[in-house]
Structures are given as C-alpha cells and as structure tokens.
Design an enzyme around this catalytic site. Structure first.
Site, PDB file in Angstrom:
ATOM      1  N   SER A   1      -3.730 -14.242  16.236  1.00  0.00           N
ATOM      2  CA  SER A   1      -2.670 -14.536  17.188  1.00  0.00           C
ATOM      3  C   SER A   1      -2.794 -13.594  18.379  1.00  0.00           C
ATOM      4  O   SER A   1      -3.284 -12.461  18.232  1.00  0.00           O
ATOM      5  CB  SER A   1      -1.291 -14.350  16.532  1.00  0.00           C
ATOM      6  OG  SER A   1      -0.257 -14.367  17.502  1.00  0.00           O
TER       7      SER A   1
ATOM      8  N   TYR B   1       4.521  -9.906  11.573  1.00  0.00           N
ATOM      9  CA  TYR B   1       3.543 -10.961  11.829  1.00  0.00           C
ATOM     10  C   TYR B   1       2.363 -10.449  12.666  1.00  0.00           C
ATOM     11  O   TYR B   1       1.192 -10.682  12.328  1.00  0.00           O
ATOM     12  CB  TYR B   1       4.227 -12.129  12.536  1.00  0.00           C
ATOM     13  CG  TYR B   1       3.316 -13.290  12.863  1.00  0.00           C
ATOM     14  CD1 TYR B   1       2.997 -14.229  11.892  1.00  0.00           C
ATOM     15  CD2 TYR B   1       2.786 -13.447  14.139  1.00  0.00           C
ATOM     16  CE1 TYR B   1       2.159 -15.294  12.182  1.00  0.00           C
ATOM     17  CE2 TYR B   1       1.947 -14.506  14.438  1.00  0.00           C
ATOM     18  CZ  TYR B   1       1.639 -15.432  13.464  1.00  0.00           C
ATOM     19  OH  TYR B   1       0.811 -16.479  13.767  1.00  0.00           O
TER      20      TYR B   1
END
Length: 259
Positions: free
Chosen positions: A151, A164
């Site tokens: 990400s 995350y």
C-alpha cells in the site's frame, strides 16, 4: 520442481488470493485477456466469485474459485489439497504465477489500536502470505513469478492507519527476502503498492464518500482517486515475460499521491 521455460502450459496459470472483488478481480480479468487461466480465492461471497468466473468465461478464458480465509493458517493444508484438484481440472500439476492480494482494512490509531486488531492484521497481511507461499512453493514452477500487494501507506503516514500501514511495510521487506531466497529457482518476487483505490475496501470509503474521494484527488498529482483498472494491468504486466528482469522491486501505483 517443475521447470518453466516460459512456454510450458502450466506457466500460464495464476493463483490469486482475494480475486472476487476489487483489485483482485481486475487482476484475474486482466490475466484472462492475456491468455492466463486463474485459480482465485474468495473469503465468503460465493455469488461474487461465481460472477468473476462467468466474466472470465465471456472472454474465452477459464477461472476457478476456491474459498479461503487467508487469516487462518490452519486452513492452508486443506487449501493446497483443493488447489491440486483445481489444477488437475486445468490439466496441470503446477502453476506459474502467484498474487498475494487478499487483505482486510484497519482504521486503528496508534493510541487506540488493540492487541486483537494487531493480531488480526498480522494474520492476514503478513503471516498469511508468508505461510501460504511456503505451502505453495512445491506447486510453483521454477522460473515463476510472485507479486505481493502492499500500500502507499507503507511509504507515507495517514491518520488511522497505524496498524495497517506498518503491516504493509513488513510485506515490502518480506518481498525482498523472498526474492533473495527464491533466486536459485529463478522465481522473481515483486511488490505492488496501490494508492487510495475506489473499491468496497475499508467500507467503500474512497468510492462512496465524496469528501474522502475529493481529499484523495487533491493530494494526488494526477488529480483523482485510483480505480481497480489502474492496478490490475500493472500486476498482470509484472507477471509477464515483458518484466522478466524486474525482481525485488516496489512499484507504487497511485497516480503520484503524497509526493
């Protein structure tokens, strides 16, 4: 291990986790247009998985769906057994490509993050790809290719992503170690880092919330939020012979977010 000379039929089969929606679904569809058959996983929504199989069939391709919770490592042995059966349906014993895409979102801050959420994110984003890839190594052709999904949040910090983002940073480090240790088998391993993508991920916040969508666009050089169709072709391309000399690399597909 099976030898892959780049033209062996089993080199044209991909295993894609989380292929029933979002980036995973677009990847399966893009691979189909390149003549690559897929076995993809879905977590619980069999109906959506069957839709993807039907969409691939409409292109003249072939895809099979298998249920798997990537966060449950105890299920991996059974999955390998079922995958062998699925490969048999495709007339193969091995496959050439692996995409570790399946994931779940977390909006935890550092101050409020819990041990339970930390463990859950670790299980899905790091432990899952680590152990599942281990289990699948005997089925991957020598000369195959692996793409892990990270990400943009592994590069820059954003409020509410304190669990995350670091998990995805760990995936990027894992990718380099995989590339190093699988090099004797000529298996190339790369990582794709999408930016904010308009899907149902994280409750569809980028796709469905106009304020969030605009905020993303305002911080992206190319002026909009990303779409699954921006990322799937990159993953499919990295699996192709065109990128055969690309290895251990992080490729951010984000339109220039947070430059």
């Amino acid at each position: 291990m099976a030898t892959n000379n780049g033209r062996h039929p089993t080199s044209r089969i991909a295993v894609v986790t989380g292929g029933s929606r979002g980036i995973g679904r677009d990847t399966v569809l893009r691979l189909a247009t390149r003549g690559v058959r897929s076995v993809f996983t879905y977590h619980s929504n069999r109906v959506e998985a069957e839709k993807v199989c039907a969409m691939v069939a409409e292109t003249g391709g072939q895809a099979l769906a298998l249920q798997l919770n990537v966060g449950d490592a105890s299920a991996f042995d059974d999955f390998v057994t079922r995958l062998r059966e699925a490969l048999g349906q495709l007339g193969a014993q091995h496959f050439g490509y692996l995409v570790n895409n399946a994931g779940t979102s977390s909006a935890a801050t550092f101050a409020a993050g819990t041990e339970a959420e930390l463990d859950a994110q670790f299980a899905v984003h790091f432990k899952g790809p680590f152990l599942l890839t281990q289990k699948l190594l005997p089925l991957i052709n020598d000369g195959g290719r692996i793409v892990n999904i990270s990400s943009g949040l592994a590069r820059f910090a954003f409020p509410g992503r304190a669990i995350y983002g670091p998990m995805k940073a760990a995936v990027e480090a894992l990718t380099r170690y995989m590339a190093l240790e699988l090099a004797p088998r000529r298996i190339a391993v790369n990582v794709v880092a999408p930016g904010a993508i308009a899907t149902d991920f994280s409750g569809g916040i980028v796709r469905d919330n106009p304020q969030v969508n605009k905020a993303v666009a305002d911080h992206t050089a190319l002026g909009r939020a990303g779409l699954p169709s921006d990322v799937g072709p990159v993953i499919a391309g990295l699996l192709s012979d065109d990128f055969g000399w690309v290895n251990a690399q992080r490729i951010e597909v984000a339109g220039g977010i947070q430059i």
